[in-house]
Design an enzyme around this catalytic site. Sequence first.
Site, PDB file in Angstrom:
ATOM      1  N   ASN A 250       0.803  -1.229   0.000  1.00  0.00           N
ATOM      2  CA  ASN A 250       0.000   0.000   0.000  1.00  0.00           C
ATOM      3  C   ASN A 250       0.833   1.276   0.000  1.00  0.00           C
ATOM      4  OD1 ASN A 250       0.890  -0.077   2.611  1.00  0.00           O
ATOM      5  ND2 ASN A 250      -1.098   0.187   3.571  1.00  0.00           N
ATOM      6  N   CYS A 251       2.145   1.160  -0.142  1.00  0.00           N
ATOM      7  CA  CYS A 251       3.038   2.323  -0.229  1.00  0.00           C
ATOM      8  C   CYS A 251       2.905   2.931  -1.635  1.00  0.00           C
ATOM      9  CB  CYS A 251       4.473   1.881   0.030  1.00  0.00           C
ATOM     10  SG  CYS A 251       5.724   3.119  -0.343  1.00  0.00           S
ATOM     11  N   ASN A 252       2.677   4.238  -1.702  1.00  0.00           N
ATOM     12  CA  ASN A 252       2.503   4.891  -2.999  1.00  0.00           C
ATOM     13  C   ASN A 252       3.705   4.744  -3.916  1.00  0.00           C
ATOM     14  OD1 ASN A 252      -0.087   5.758  -2.468  1.00  0.00           O
ATOM     15  ND2 ASN A 252       0.578   7.700  -1.595  1.00  0.00           N
TER      16      ASN A 252
ATOM     17  N   LYS B 159       3.705   1.287  -5.297  1.00  0.00           N
ATOM     18  CA  LYS B 159       2.660   1.196  -6.324  1.00  0.00           C
ATOM     19  C   LYS B 159       3.154   1.769  -7.656  1.00  0.00           C
ATOM     20  CE  LYS B 159      -1.315   1.474  -3.222  1.00  0.00           C
ATOM     21  NZ  LYS B 159      -2.434   2.310  -2.764  1.00  0.00           N
TER      22      LYS B 159
END
Length: 118
Positions: free
Chosen positions: A9-11, A14
């Site tokens: 879920n780390c931008n 991603k």
Amino acid sequence: MVEIYGIKNCNTVKKALDWLKEHEIAYTFHDFKKEPAKEEKLTEWAEKVSWEQLVNKKGTTWRKLTKEEQDSVKDTSSAIRVLSVNNSMIKRPIIEYNNLVLLGFDDNIYLSTLKVPQ
């Protein structure tokens, strides 16, 4: 094959995963939440990039450490000790490819380093 390590879920992770998909580069993803990085892997990375680069001092996990805990991170072994129990403090993503270790996301570095199919 590209190995990519991080938190799903780390931008920034991603962005890296999207970039790899967009450029049709096969990869294996290792989620620190499901497969925490062990000291052996951290040591391997620290031999290729500096321990200072591995420690994400801009993140929430670092800021939550006490001043004494932060001050105790002063060399490779102390960094590895802290990172092994605080995987979310590892700079991410980490990409392993052809004996190289890349940290973070940088389109230009990915283009020049990762083999992009023609």
